[in-house]
Design an enzyme around this catalytic site. Sequence first.
Site, short mmCIF file in Angstrom:
data_model
loop_
_atom_site.label_atom_id
_atom_site.label_comp_id
_atom_site.label_asym_id
_atom_site.label_seq_id
_atom_site.Cartn_x
_atom_site.Cartn_y
_atom_site.Cartn_z
CB THR A 146 21.88 63.33 -59.13
OG1 THR A 146 20.64 63.23 -58.43
CG2 THR A 146 21.66 63.92 -60.50
CG ASP A 147 26.63 60.65 -56.46
OD1 ASP A 147 26.13 59.53 -56.71
OD2 ASP A 147 27.76 61.00 -56.81
CB ALA A 148 23.32 61.97 -51.19
#
Length: 105
Positions: A88-90
Amino acid sequence: KINVSQSFTTQVNTEKLMPHQRERNAIQSDLRICKTNCVRFAVRVAYDGLDYHGFQSQPHGNTIQDQIEHRLSNLLNRKVRILGCSRTDAKVHARGFVFTVDLSG
């Protein structure tokens, strides 16, 4: 809910892989090797990613993977590595995210 499955080993020709693929493969191979009495657990989690730099461990970032590995290592008094189903991204939240962990008895 925890699902348990048998562990396995694989052989991969690393000469044809790019450097980042070799590093990822080494981590995954390390996770797949169980010596004796080893059980692989699939764990489903949900998390609020607002204060994190995504799921996957990074050299200079606070990640969900780092937090889970740190807490499991403290709980079990040994180094624990996990393998996530994806990244997942930040600042991204997740529900139903699955990771595996191999534990020996």
